[in-house]
Scaffold this motif. Structure first.
Motif, PDB file in Angstrom:
ATOM      1  N   ALA A  90       6.278  80.337  26.552  1.00  0.00           N
ATOM      2  CA  ALA A  90       5.951  78.920  26.457  1.00  0.00           C
ATOM      3  C   ALA A  90       7.219  78.138  26.162  1.00  0.00           C
ATOM      4  O   ALA A  90       8.134  78.637  25.503  1.00  0.00           O
ATOM      5  N   ARG A  91       7.263  76.932  26.648  1.00  0.00           N
ATOM      6  CA  ARG A  91       8.448  76.106  26.485  1.00  0.00           C
ATOM      7  C   ARG A  91       8.532  75.501  25.087  1.00  0.00           C
ATOM      8  O   ARG A  91       9.577  75.023  24.672  1.00  0.00           O
ATOM      9  N   SER A  92       7.482  75.515  24.333  1.00  0.00           N
ATOM     10  CA  SER A  92       7.376  74.786  23.074  1.00  0.00           C
ATOM     11  C   SER A  92       8.639  74.864  22.218  1.00  0.00           C
ATOM     12  O   SER A  92       9.118  75.938  21.869  1.00  0.00           O
ATOM     13  N   ASP A  93       9.155  73.683  21.913  1.00  0.00           N
ATOM     14  CA  ASP A  93      10.333  73.537  21.052  1.00  0.00           C
ATOM     15  C   ASP A  93      11.508  74.407  21.494  1.00  0.00           C
ATOM     16  O   ASP A  93      12.224  74.961  20.664  1.00  0.00           O
ATOM     17  N   ASP A  94      11.689  74.552  22.774  1.00  0.00           N
ATOM     18  CA  ASP A  94      12.806  75.315  23.335  1.00  0.00           C
ATOM     19  C   ASP A  94      12.824  76.777  22.905  1.00  0.00           C
ATOM     20  O   ASP A  94      13.851  77.440  22.964  1.00  0.00           O
ATOM     21  N   GLN A  95      11.679  77.308  22.463  1.00  0.00           N
ATOM     22  CA  GLN A  95      11.589  78.708  22.041  1.00  0.00           C
ATOM     23  C   GLN A  95      12.042  79.649  23.152  1.00  0.00           C
ATOM     24  O   GLN A  95      12.753  80.616  22.911  1.00  0.00           O
ATOM     25  N   VAL A  96      11.638  79.360  24.375  1.00  0.00           N
ATOM     26  CA  VAL A  96      11.969  80.230  25.502  1.00  0.00           C
ATOM     27  C   VAL A  96      13.479  80.325  25.694  1.00  0.00           C
ATOM     28  O   VAL A  96      14.010  81.387  25.998  1.00  0.00           O
ATOM     29  N   TYR A  97      14.183  79.225  25.473  1.00  0.00           N
ATOM     30  CA  TYR A  97      15.624  79.229  25.675  1.00  0.00           C
ATOM     31  C   TYR A  97      16.352  79.951  24.537  1.00  0.00           C
ATOM     32  O   TYR A  97      17.344  80.642  24.769  1.00  0.00           O
ATOM     33  N   ARG A  98      15.845  79.812  23.308  1.00  0.00           N
ATOM     34  CA  ARG A  98      16.440  80.568  22.191  1.00  0.00           C
ATOM     35  C   ARG A  98      16.251  82.067  22.403  1.00  0.00           C
ATOM     36  O   ARG A  98      17.158  82.862  22.171  1.00  0.00           O
ATOM     37  N   GLU A  99      15.054  82.448  22.868  1.00  0.00           N
ATOM     38  CA  GLU A  99      14.777  83.862  23.126  1.00  0.00           C
ATOM     39  C   GLU A  99      15.645  84.381  24.268  1.00  0.00           C
ATOM     40  O   GLU A  99      16.153  85.509  24.225  1.00  0.00           O
ATOM     41  N   ALA A 100      15.850  83.578  25.300  1.00  0.00           N
ATOM     42  CA  ALA A 100      16.713  83.970  26.423  1.00  0.00           C
ATOM     43  C   ALA A 100      18.138  84.204  25.931  1.00  0.00           C
ATOM     44  O   ALA A 100      18.780  85.188  26.322  1.00  0.00           O
ATOM     45  N   ALA A 101      18.634  83.322  25.072  1.00  0.00           N
ATOM     46  CA  ALA A 101      19.990  83.489  24.542  1.00  0.00           C
ATOM     47  C   ALA A 101      20.087  84.764  23.705  1.00  0.00           C
ATOM     48  O   ALA A 101      21.068  85.505  23.795  1.00  0.00           O
ATOM     49  N   ARG A 102      19.046  85.045  22.914  1.00  0.00           N
ATOM     50  CA  ARG A 102      19.051  86.259  22.090  1.00  0.00           C
ATOM     51  C   ARG A 102      19.055  87.517  22.955  1.00  0.00           C
ATOM     52  O   ARG A 102      19.841  88.441  22.732  1.00  0.00           O
ATOM     53  N   ARG A 103      18.184  87.557  23.962  1.00  0.00           N
ATOM     54  CA  ARG A 103      18.116  88.724  24.845  1.00  0.00           C
ATOM     55  C   ARG A 103      19.372  88.860  25.680  1.00  0.00           C
ATOM     56  O   ARG A 103      19.808  89.970  25.967  1.00  0.00           O
ATOM     57  N   ARG A 104      19.969  87.749  26.050  1.00  0.00           N
ATOM     58  CA  ARG A 104      21.220  87.809  26.820  1.00  0.00           C
ATOM     59  C   ARG A 104      22.303  88.497  25.998  1.00  0.00           C
ATOM     60  O   ARG A 104      23.040  89.335  26.495  1.00  0.00           O
ATOM     61  N   THR A 105      22.382  88.140  24.726  1.00  0.00           N
ATOM     62  CA  THR A 105      23.365  88.763  23.840  1.00  0.00           C
ATOM     63  C   THR A 105      23.041  90.249  23.642  1.00  0.00           C
ATOM     64  O   THR A 105      23.924  91.096  23.711  1.00  0.00           O
ATOM     65  N   LYS A 106      21.769  90.545  23.401  1.00  0.00           N
ATOM     66  CA  LYS A 106      21.339  91.927  23.144  1.00  0.00           C
ATOM     67  C   LYS A 106      21.681  92.847  24.308  1.00  0.00           C
ATOM     68  O   LYS A 106      22.129  93.986  24.115  1.00  0.00           O
ATOM     69  N   TYR A 107      21.466  92.378  25.527  1.00  0.00           N
ATOM     70  CA  TYR A 107      21.689  93.221  26.726  1.00  0.00           C
ATOM     71  C   TYR A 107      23.013  92.926  27.440  1.00  0.00           C
ATOM     72  O   TYR A 107      23.249  93.457  28.511  1.00  0.00           O
ATOM     73  N   ASP A 108      23.825  92.080  26.832  1.00  0.00           N
ATOM     74  CA  ASP A 108      25.141  91.736  27.400  1.00  0.00           C
ATOM     75  C   ASP A 108      25.014  91.287  28.854  1.00  0.00           C
ATOM     76  O   ASP A 108      25.656  91.811  29.754  1.00  0.00           O
ATOM     77  N   LEU A 109      24.150  90.297  29.087  1.00  0.00           N
ATOM     78  CA  LEU A 109      23.914  89.783  30.424  1.00  0.00           C
ATOM     79  C   LEU A 109      24.761  88.562  30.708  1.00  0.00           C
ATOM     80  O   LEU A 109      25.020  87.769  29.907  1.00  0.00           O
TER      81      LEU A 109
END
Length: 109
Positions: A90-109
């Protein structure tokens, strides 16, 4: 030429949390974008997510499902023609974008 679509394991879990009708709509949207997932500036469907709360999302793209209130964030791997789905949320409060940034860091994407 359609690109290969790969999901991070977390993105697969995100999909399973959606109700069945939403899953179908999201998968159809992903399949459509997989036909040409590169940037809209290169003639594709890819739209940059923008700068949300100073998270580094450059090189990533989003698919918006306005009726569902969902976003899909993905990365293209040009060499292998892979569209890698990072998050479906869900887009709510930019949660999706924070999660994307976290996963990007975790998987070095």
């Amino acid at each position: 030429m359609s690109w290969s679509v790969e999901f991070l394991e977390e993105a697969r879990r995100d999909m399973r949390r959606l109700d069945h009708s939403a899953q179908i709509q999201v998968l159809k949207g992903i399949q459509k974008v997989a036909g040409n997932p590169v940037s809209i500036h290169e003639g594709g469907y890819g739209k940059p997510p923008g700068n949300h709360n100073d998270s580094s999302l450059s090189g990533l793209f989003k698919i918006k499902f306005r009726d569902l209130g969902l976003r899909v964030v993905y990365k293209t791997e040009m060499v292998d023609s892979i569209m890698k789905i990072i998050v479906v949320s869900a887009r709510s409060d930019d949660q999706v974008y924070r999660e994307a940034a976290r996963r990007r860091t975790k998987y070095d994407l």
